[in-house]
Scaffold this active site. Structure first.
Site, PDB file in Angstrom:
ATOM      1  N   GLY A  87       0.620  -1.177  -0.037  1.00 31.73           N
ATOM      2  CA  GLY A  87      -0.078  -0.072  -0.002  1.00 31.73           C
ATOM      3  C   GLY A  87       0.832   1.187  -0.034  1.00 31.73           C
ATOM      4  O   GLY A  87       0.418   2.290  -0.234  1.00 31.73           O
ATOM      5  N   ARG A  88       2.141   1.293   0.312  1.00 30.86           N
ATOM      6  CA  ARG A  88       2.865   2.640   0.446  1.00 30.86           C
ATOM      7  C   ARG A  88       4.347   1.847  -0.080  1.00 30.86           C
ATOM      8  O   ARG A  88       5.313   2.454   0.095  1.00 30.86           O
ATOM      9  CB  ARG A  88       3.039   2.714   1.672  1.00 30.86           C
ATOM     10  CG  ARG A  88       3.649   1.874   2.722  1.00 30.86           C
ATOM     11  CD  ARG A  88       3.833   2.400   4.086  1.00 30.86           C
ATOM     12  NE  ARG A  88       3.917   1.163   4.912  1.00 30.86           N
ATOM     13  CZ  ARG A  88       4.263   1.117   6.338  1.00 30.86           C
ATOM     14  NH1 ARG A  88       4.433   2.472   6.657  1.00 30.86           N
ATOM     15  NH2 ARG A  88       4.201   0.103   7.114  1.00 30.86           N
ATOM     16  N   LYS A 108      10.064   2.528  -0.776  1.00 33.93           N
ATOM     17  CA  LYS A 108       9.128   2.336   0.153  1.00 33.93           C
ATOM     18  C   LYS A 108       8.471   3.791   0.452  1.00 33.93           C
ATOM     19  O   LYS A 108       9.327   4.600   0.904  1.00 33.93           O
ATOM     20  CB  LYS A 108       9.586   1.783   1.438  1.00 33.93           C
ATOM     21  CG  LYS A 108       8.618   1.247   2.523  1.00 33.93           C
ATOM     22  CD  LYS A 108       9.202   0.440   3.503  1.00 33.93           C
ATOM     23  CE  LYS A 108       8.290  -0.201   4.536  1.00 33.93           C
ATOM     24  NZ  LYS A 108       8.903  -1.021   5.651  1.00 33.93           N
ATOM     25  N   ASP A 247       2.280 -11.362   7.174  1.00 35.54           N
ATOM     26  CA  ASP A 247       2.611 -10.540   6.090  1.00 35.54           C
ATOM     27  C   ASP A 247       4.161  -9.907   6.218  1.00 35.54           C
ATOM     28  O   ASP A 247       4.628  -9.378   5.231  1.00 35.54           O
ATOM     29  CB  ASP A 247       1.730  -9.495   5.771  1.00 35.54           C
ATOM     30  CG  ASP A 247       1.171  -8.612   6.883  1.00 35.54           C
ATOM     31  OD1 ASP A 247       1.112  -9.116   8.008  1.00 35.54           O
ATOM     32  OD2 ASP A 247       1.498  -7.338   6.937  1.00 35.54           O
ATOM     33  N   ASN A 248       4.567  -9.878   7.560  1.00 38.68           N
ATOM     34  CA  ASN A 248       6.089  -9.361   7.843  1.00 38.68           C
ATOM     35  C   ASN A 248       6.931 -10.637   7.889  1.00 38.68           C
ATOM     36  O   ASN A 248       7.966 -10.464   8.843  1.00 38.68           O
ATOM     37  CB  ASN A 248       5.960  -8.587   8.958  1.00 38.68           C
ATOM     38  CG  ASN A 248       5.039  -7.405   8.628  1.00 38.68           C
ATOM     39  OD1 ASN A 248       4.914  -6.947   7.306  1.00 38.68           O
ATOM     40  ND2 ASN A 248       4.855  -6.841   9.467  1.00 38.68           N
TER      41      ASN A 248
HETATM   42  P1  AMP Z   1       2.933  -3.001   7.753  1.00 43.02           P
HETATM   43  O1  AMP Z   1       2.566  -2.249   8.991  1.00 43.02           O
HETATM   44  O2  AMP Z   1       4.331  -2.287   7.185  1.00 43.02           O
HETATM   45  O3  AMP Z   1       3.273  -4.267   7.804  1.00 43.02           O
HETATM   46  O4  AMP Z   1       1.785  -2.667   6.759  1.00 43.02           O
HETATM   47  C1  AMP Z   1       0.638  -3.245   6.733  1.00 43.02           C
HETATM   48  C2  AMP Z   1      -0.145  -2.850   5.746  1.00 43.02           C
HETATM   49  O5  AMP Z   1      -0.559  -1.509   5.770  1.00 43.02           O
HETATM   50  C3  AMP Z   1       0.459  -3.276   4.265  1.00 43.02           C
HETATM   51  O6  AMP Z   1      -0.524  -3.590   3.299  1.00 43.02           O
HETATM   52  C4  AMP Z   1       0.819  -1.710   3.805  1.00 43.02           C
HETATM   53  O7  AMP Z   1       0.938  -1.444   2.502  1.00 43.02           O
HETATM   54  C5  AMP Z   1      -0.128  -0.860   4.396  1.00 43.02           C
HETATM   55  N1  AMP Z   1       0.106   0.388   4.837  1.00 43.02           N
HETATM   56  C6  AMP Z   1       0.769   0.779   5.814  1.00 43.02           C
HETATM   57  N2  AMP Z   1       1.004   2.302   5.724  1.00 43.02           N
HETATM   58  C7  AMP Z   1       0.489   2.581   4.679  1.00 43.02           C
HETATM   59  C8  AMP Z   1       0.238   3.842   4.216  1.00 43.02           C
HETATM   60  N3  AMP Z   1       0.977   5.101   4.623  1.00 43.02           N
HETATM   61  N4  AMP Z   1      -0.379   4.285   3.114  1.00 43.02           N
HETATM   62  C9  AMP Z   1      -0.734   3.052   2.497  1.00 43.02           C
HETATM   63  N5  AMP Z   1      -0.904   1.821   3.213  1.00 43.02           N
HETATM   64  C10 AMP Z   1      -0.174   1.466   4.118  1.00 43.02           C
HETATM   65 MG    MG Z   2       4.349  -5.175   6.241  1.00 41.29          MG
END
Ligand code: AMP
Ligand code: MG
Length: 486
Positions: A87-88, A108, A247-248
């Site tokens: 998503g980012r 990222k 997912d991590n």
């Molecule tokens: P994470 O916390 O990095 O494991 O992200 C979990 C999910 O949230 C993933 O699908 C990311 O792409 C999404 N995500 C986190 N931050 C953002 C953001 N600022 N904009 C869009 N999607 C996000």
């Molecule tokens: Mg992640």
């Protein structure tokens, strides 16, 4: 600048969304990892810094790139989310490095994608620099993890709890395939997708499994073994990932997405830093159990490939899960045997290690310092080691037990001391130092960030110029909570 060859983008359309990074107002290169660039065969043109920043921020998509956002699902804090996805983050493409290993180049914070949901697709400066520092610390400590190629300021604000400066983190990974990537297809009943993905990761990460009788079972086993070994190494470094969602967790065995992660100061196995981990699901001591739980989720996705007979498939998967537990235990003892300077293996080593850890917990000893100072004790200087403990008697009893165990080995004190210094870092990126570097950077002063990076490059050396970075925080410097949101 890059010699791209984009294998993931050649997979069927449902594996990703093609999307270009959204240009930013004022890209400025904050940090570039020249050594890694060379390893990757990337030619960076420093005579044209504006173009370099523009490419790394996503404003200029270089020739050969095939920018995509990868689809994935995942269990977040135990709850299944059928669609997450990048998503980012945007995968710019893949390069084959000097050793012949295929590596992803990902931006990222490069703007919204079809997976962004309500998010802005952006990243803030602080978390970008945190991931930079931590990635490079892992590399220096010898723990598999994604790497930092660059950090670029966007010149645009991002809106979090406060207004922050935007930045893009350029990340390098063996691949970005996660357990959650398998879950994405499995949750849709798309068994062909699961099989295509499994074949893809076998070819990319585990080519030696191709000839196996049951390559998918072998794949599950290998992923499980790499993760067991990885988590044992986290434990040895006092590392808490903080968001071990499925997912991590990578299929390659690299540490990834360590958002609100932290290293322990004083040893406390229940320790949690992440502000969002209110139940302590991802506490230090829970990590191996969660790793196994995550592997069970991967196993569920692969069941249809393991055996046509479901019962037999489940049985095979359970075998792998059991093996995960055993492998973790073996790796953990091996890691900590090195940390207490043992050259041989003996029954009772596990108990000896546990006894030290419980003395450390009771004595609120600093995890990194106590292990490091064992080197002195190996040469007969106990004082510095004992000074780590608020309660001495247990620690000094432990030293006696340790010496008794050592008496069965022939190595000299000096040889043991050097082995101990090679196993136990003097320097880790301590939370308060990371915070200090990030807050100075937020005010435009990057000197703390640069200095911390220079220091963690050689974590096993004691360099007087960095002595202040090796010590635990004073009470007023303690950081008790960390926040995610890259
Ligand atoms: P994470 O916390 O990095 O494991 O992200 C979990 C999910 O949230 C993933 O699908 C990311 O792409 C999404 N995500 C986190 N931050 C953002 C953001 N600022 N904009 C869009 N999607 C996000
Ligand atoms: Mg992640």
């Amino acid at each position: 600048m890059f010699q791209f060859d984009n294998s993931y983008a050649r997979l069927p359309d449902r594996f990703f969304a093609s999307v270009y990074p959204e240009p930013v107002d004022g890209p400025v290169l904050l940090k570039f990892n020249q050594e890694l660039a060379e390893e990757l065969g990337i030619e960076a043109d420093f005579s044209d810094p504006a173009r370099l920043a523009a490419v790394l921020a996503g404003n200029v998509v270089p020739p050969g790139a095939a920018p995509i956002a990868m689809a994935y699902a995942g269990h977040q804090f135990g709850n299944f989310v059928p669609q997450l996805g990048d998503g980012r983050a945007i995968l710019l493409g893949e390069v084959v490095d000097r050793r012949g290993v295929r590596r992803d180049i990902q931006l990222k914070g490069a703007g919204p994608t079809p997976f962004s949901r309500r998010g802005d697709g952006r990243a803030a400066l602080g978390p970008v620099l945190r991931e930079y520092i931590l990635s490079e610390a892992f590399a220096a400590l010898g723990i598999p993890a994604t790497r930092a190629l660059a950090a670029v300021a966007t010149g645009e604000p991002v809106y979090r709890e406060r207004v922050e400066q935007g930045a893009v983190f350029v990340r390098v990974a063996a691949s970005h395939v996660r357990i959650g990537t398998f879950q994405f297809f499995a949750a849709r009943g798309d068994n062909d997708g699961v099989k295509l993905l499994a074949d893809y990761v076998i070819e990319r990460h585990y080519p030696e499994l191709q000839g196996r009788e049951n390559p998918y079972l072998a794949l599950l086993g290998e992923v499980a073994m790499r993760q067991a070994a990885l988590i044992a190494r986290w434990m040895g470094a006092g590392f808490i990932h903080g968001v071990m969602n499925t997912d991590n967790m990578t299929i390659s065995g690299e540490t990834i997405d360590f958002g609100p992660c932290a290293f322990l100061d004083e040893y406390n196995p229940m320790k949690v830093f992440s502000s969002i981990d209110q139940m302590g699901r991802y506490a230090y001591r829970n990590q191996p159990g969660i790793g196994q739980w995550n592997i069970a989720r991967l196993a569920e996705c692969l069941l249809p490939l393991l055996n046509v007979d479901e019962e037999k498939a489940v049985e095979a998967a359970n075998g792998v899960l059991k093996e995960f537990g055993e492998r973790f235990q073996t790796e953990w003892v091996a890691v900590f045997r090195r940390k207490i300077g043992l050259f041989s293996e003996a029954e009772g080593d596990g108990e000896l290690i546990q006894a030290l850890l419980s003395a450390m917990q009771e004595g609120e000893a600093d995890f990194t310092l106590a292990f490091r100072r064992l080197a002195g004790a190996a040469e007969g200087e106990d004082e510095a080691f004992l000074a780590c403990f608020a309660a001495i008697p247990k620690a000094s009893d432990w030293l006696s037990a340790w010496r008794e165990r050592l008496s069965g080995e022939m190595q000299e004190g000096s040889e043991r001391a050097s082995a101990l210094r090679a196993a136990n870092p003097a320097l880790i990126p301590r939370n308060h130092r990371v915070e200090e570097a990030l807050s100075a950077a937020n005010y435009g002063d990057f000197s703390y960030f640069e200095r911390l990076l220079a220091a963690i490059e050689h974590p096993f050396e004691e360099r007087p110029e960095f002595a202040d970075l090796t010590t635990p925080p004073k009470p007023e410097e303690r950081v008790t909570q960390t926040f995610c949101g890259t």
